[in-house]
Design a protein around this motif. Structure first.
Motif, PDB file in Angstrom:
ATOM      1  N   PHE A 119      26.325   9.240  75.156  1.00 50.19           N
ATOM      2  CA  PHE A 119      26.286   8.664  74.208  1.00 50.19           C
ATOM      3  C   PHE A 119      27.196   7.088  73.963  1.00 50.19           C
ATOM      4  O   PHE A 119      26.878   6.207  73.455  1.00 50.19           O
ATOM      5  N   LEU A 120      28.431   7.737  74.371  1.00 48.47           N
ATOM      6  CA  LEU A 120      29.492   6.461  74.461  1.00 48.47           C
ATOM      7  C   LEU A 120      29.331   5.733  75.293  1.00 48.47           C
ATOM      8  O   LEU A 120      29.408   4.363  74.830  1.00 48.47           O
ATOM      9  N   GLU A 121      28.753   6.005  76.471  1.00 47.56           N
ATOM     10  CA  GLU A 121      28.481   4.834  77.531  1.00 47.56           C
ATOM     11  C   GLU A 121      27.366   3.893  77.063  1.00 47.56           C
ATOM     12  O   GLU A 121      27.531   2.717  77.116  1.00 47.56           O
ATOM     13  N   VAL A 122      26.373   4.636  76.233  1.00 44.05           N
ATOM     14  CA  VAL A 122      25.197   3.698  75.897  1.00 44.05           C
ATOM     15  C   VAL A 122      25.905   2.906  74.620  1.00 44.05           C
ATOM     16  O   VAL A 122      25.364   1.564  74.397  1.00 44.05           O
TER      17      VAL A 122
ATOM     18  N   ALA B 213      40.013  10.727  64.175  1.00 37.74           N
ATOM     19  CA  ALA B 213      39.192   9.857  64.882  1.00 37.74           C
ATOM     20  C   ALA B 213      37.893  10.286  64.411  1.00 37.74           C
ATOM     21  O   ALA B 213      36.865   9.424  64.001  1.00 37.74           O
ATOM     22  N   LEU B 214      37.449  11.569  64.163  1.00 35.22           N
ATOM     23  CA  LEU B 214      36.435  12.410  63.866  1.00 35.22           C
ATOM     24  C   LEU B 214      36.079  11.856  62.253  1.00 35.22           C
ATOM     25  O   LEU B 214      34.914  11.382  61.745  1.00 35.22           O
ATOM     26  N   ARG B 215      37.276  11.816  61.479  1.00 33.63           N
ATOM     27  CA  ARG B 215      37.147  11.363  60.209  1.00 33.63           C
ATOM     28  C   ARG B 215      36.514   9.988  60.002  1.00 33.63           C
ATOM     29  O   ARG B 215      35.738   9.523  59.104  1.00 33.63           O
ATOM     30  N   ARG B 216      37.251   9.345  60.589  1.00 36.67           N
ATOM     31  CA  ARG B 216      36.833   7.815  60.760  1.00 36.67           C
ATOM     32  C   ARG B 216      35.489   7.478  61.131  1.00 36.67           C
ATOM     33  O   ARG B 216      34.806   6.481  60.396  1.00 36.67           O
ATOM     34  N   LEU B 217      35.224   8.152  62.178  1.00 39.93           N
ATOM     35  CA  LEU B 217      33.595   8.000  62.737  1.00 39.93           C
ATOM     36  C   LEU B 217      32.539   8.646  61.357  1.00 39.93           C
ATOM     37  O   LEU B 217      31.649   7.744  61.267  1.00 39.93           O
ATOM     38  N   LEU B 218      32.934   9.726  60.809  1.00 42.92           N
ATOM     39  CA  LEU B 218      32.159  10.198  59.842  1.00 42.92           C
ATOM     40  C   LEU B 218      32.167   9.265  58.722  1.00 42.92           C
ATOM     41  O   LEU B 218      31.084   9.457  57.777  1.00 42.92           O
ATOM     42  N   ASP B 219      33.098   8.354  58.293  1.00 43.88           N
ATOM     43  CA  ASP B 219      33.166   7.335  57.308  1.00 43.88           C
ATOM     44  C   ASP B 219      32.015   6.534  57.500  1.00 43.88           C
ATOM     45  O   ASP B 219      31.467   6.095  56.416  1.00 43.88           O
ATOM     46  N   ILE B 220      31.743   6.109  58.513  1.00 48.98           N
ATOM     47  CA  ILE B 220      30.744   5.095  58.707  1.00 48.98           C
ATOM     48  C   ILE B 220      29.424   5.816  59.057  1.00 48.98           C
ATOM     49  O   ILE B 220      28.336   4.936  59.221  1.00 48.98           O
ATOM     50  N   LYS B 221      29.088   6.957  59.193  1.00 48.46           N
ATOM     51  CA  LYS B 221      28.071   7.864  59.591  1.00 48.46           C
ATOM     52  C   LYS B 221      26.960   7.263  58.842  1.00 48.46           C
ATOM     53  O   LYS B 221      25.728   6.799  59.413  1.00 48.46           O
ATOM     54  N   ASP B 222      26.840   7.659  57.746  1.00 50.38           N
ATOM     55  CA  ASP B 222      25.612   7.307  56.841  1.00 50.38           C
ATOM     56  C   ASP B 222      25.128   5.932  56.893  1.00 50.38           C
ATOM     57  O   ASP B 222      23.930   5.584  57.050  1.00 50.38           O
ATOM     58  N   GLY B 223      26.163   4.998  56.745  1.00 51.48           N
ATOM     59  CA  GLY B 223      25.722   3.478  56.988  1.00 51.48           C
ATOM     60  C   GLY B 223      25.075   3.271  58.221  1.00 51.48           C
ATOM     61  O   GLY B 223      24.043   2.327  58.299  1.00 51.48           O
ATOM     62  N   ALA B 224      25.794   3.773  59.325  1.00 54.39           N
ATOM     63  CA  ALA B 224      25.382   3.426  60.657  1.00 54.39           C
ATOM     64  C   ALA B 224      23.942   4.011  61.009  1.00 54.39           C
ATOM     65  O   ALA B 224      22.959   3.432  61.429  1.00 54.39           O
ATOM     66  N   HIS B 225      23.758   5.352  60.658  1.00 51.48           N
ATOM     67  CA  HIS B 225      22.470   6.115  60.741  1.00 51.48           C
ATOM     68  C   HIS B 225      21.240   5.755  59.794  1.00 51.48           C
ATOM     69  O   HIS B 225      20.318   5.683  60.350  1.00 51.48           O
ATOM     70  N   TYR B 226      21.538   5.668  58.586  1.00 48.34           N
ATOM     71  CA  TYR B 226      20.558   5.598  57.531  1.00 48.34           C
ATOM     72  C   TYR B 226      20.446   4.372  56.686  1.00 48.34           C
ATOM     73  O   TYR B 226      19.438   4.017  56.090  1.00 48.34           O
ATOM     74  N   GLY B 227      21.653   3.831  56.675  1.00 52.00           N
ATOM     75  CA  GLY B 227      21.815   2.764  55.749  1.00 52.00           C
ATOM     76  C   GLY B 227      21.136   1.403  55.981  1.00 52.00           C
ATOM     77  O   GLY B 227      20.998   0.971  57.297  1.00 52.00           O
ATOM     78  N   MET B 228      21.057   0.561  55.141  1.00 51.24           N
ATOM     79  CA  MET B 228      20.714  -0.784  55.472  1.00 51.24           C
ATOM     80  C   MET B 228      21.697  -1.899  55.332  1.00 51.24           C
ATOM     81  O   MET B 228      21.550  -3.015  55.286  1.00 51.24           O
ATOM     82  N   ILE B 229      22.901  -1.188  55.296  1.00 52.24           N
ATOM     83  CA  ILE B 229      24.278  -1.928  55.254  1.00 52.24           C
ATOM     84  C   ILE B 229      24.420  -2.498  56.753  1.00 52.24           C
ATOM     85  O   ILE B 229      24.613  -1.515  57.474  1.00 52.24           O
ATOM     86  N   TYR B 230      24.914  -3.511  56.696  1.00 50.57           N
ATOM     87  CA  TYR B 230      25.299  -4.152  58.216  1.00 50.57           C
ATOM     88  C   TYR B 230      26.484  -3.509  58.662  1.00 50.57           C
ATOM     89  O   TYR B 230      27.464  -3.669  57.671  1.00 50.57           O
ATOM     90  N   VAL B 231      26.842  -2.918  59.625  1.00 51.39           N
ATOM     91  CA  VAL B 231      28.017  -2.274  59.969  1.00 51.39           C
ATOM     92  C   VAL B 231      29.058  -3.283  60.409  1.00 51.39           C
ATOM     93  O   VAL B 231      30.215  -3.380  59.767  1.00 51.39           O
ATOM     94  N   GLY B 232      28.777  -4.329  61.093  1.00 53.16           N
ATOM     95  CA  GLY B 232      29.688  -5.262  61.713  1.00 53.16           C
ATOM     96  C   GLY B 232      30.350  -4.944  62.694  1.00 53.16           C
ATOM     97  O   GLY B 232      30.812  -3.842  63.340  1.00 53.16           O
TER      98      GLY B 232
ATOM     99  N   ASN C  78      25.109  -1.791  64.410  1.00 49.30           N
ATOM    100  CA  ASN C  78      24.775  -0.528  63.620  1.00 49.30           C
ATOM    101  C   ASN C  78      24.196   0.670  64.810  1.00 49.30           C
ATOM    102  O   ASN C  78      24.751   1.418  64.593  1.00 49.30           O
ATOM    103  N   VAL C  79      23.605  -0.103  65.636  1.00 49.50           N
ATOM    104  CA  VAL C  79      23.264   0.887  66.775  1.00 49.50           C
ATOM    105  C   VAL C  79      24.380   1.521  67.565  1.00 49.50           C
ATOM    106  O   VAL C  79      24.546   2.641  68.002  1.00 49.50           O
TER     107      VAL C  79
END
Length: 136
Positions: free
Chosen positions: A25-28, A94-113, A43-44
């Motif tokens: 996953f990280l490599e991709v 590190a996991l907490r920081r990733l989970l903070d953006i999970k919904d936006g990255a996976h499901y949202g229409m919000i541009y992650v940046g 986002n991807v």
């Protein structure tokens, strides 16, 4: 049992499988994050980094605690990861920081940046490297 939710027993062999998944996953994520041609790439890349972090957290927990979090909310894993070896606190952050953006990255229409995507990849790298260190 995980005091913050459901847990599933696992072993070092399963930890190795999850670590290999995390690395893939990280490599991709890093490949996608290096592309500049589409807005969706950030986002991807972030979404893949989140998946890498979750898989690495599973690997760290399976390898050191013999269990991983299986609750409905991935955030339940944060406290469990904190117990995974001497670097557990850094891994849980590190996991907490990733989970903070999970919904936006996976499901949202919000541009992650781009900045958040790069930070997500760094946090995923922290988790992957930390899990690998624990499984040596």
């Amino acid at each position: 049992m995980n005091p913050t939710g459901r847990a599933q027993e696992c072993n070092r062999a399963q930890a190795a499988v999850r670590l290999n998944q995390a690395r893939a996953f990280l490599e991709v994520a890093e490949l996608v994050g290096a592309e500049d041609d589409e807005l969706a790439n950030d986002n991807v890349a972030a979404a893949l980094a989140v998946l890498a972090g979750i898989a690495a957290a599973d690997a760290a927990c399976c390898g050191t605690l013999g269990q991983r979090s299986r609750g409905q909310d991935h955030r339940q894993a944060i406290q469990m990861v904190a117990q995974a070896g001497p670097d557990g606190k850094a891994l849980s952050q590190a996991l907490r920081r990733l989970l903070d953006i999970k919904d936006g990255a996976h499901y949202g229409m919000i541009y992650v940046g781009a900045a958040k995507a790069k930070a997500a990849i760094r946090n995923a790298r922290t988790l992957v490297d930390g899990a690998a260190k624990l499984l040596v």
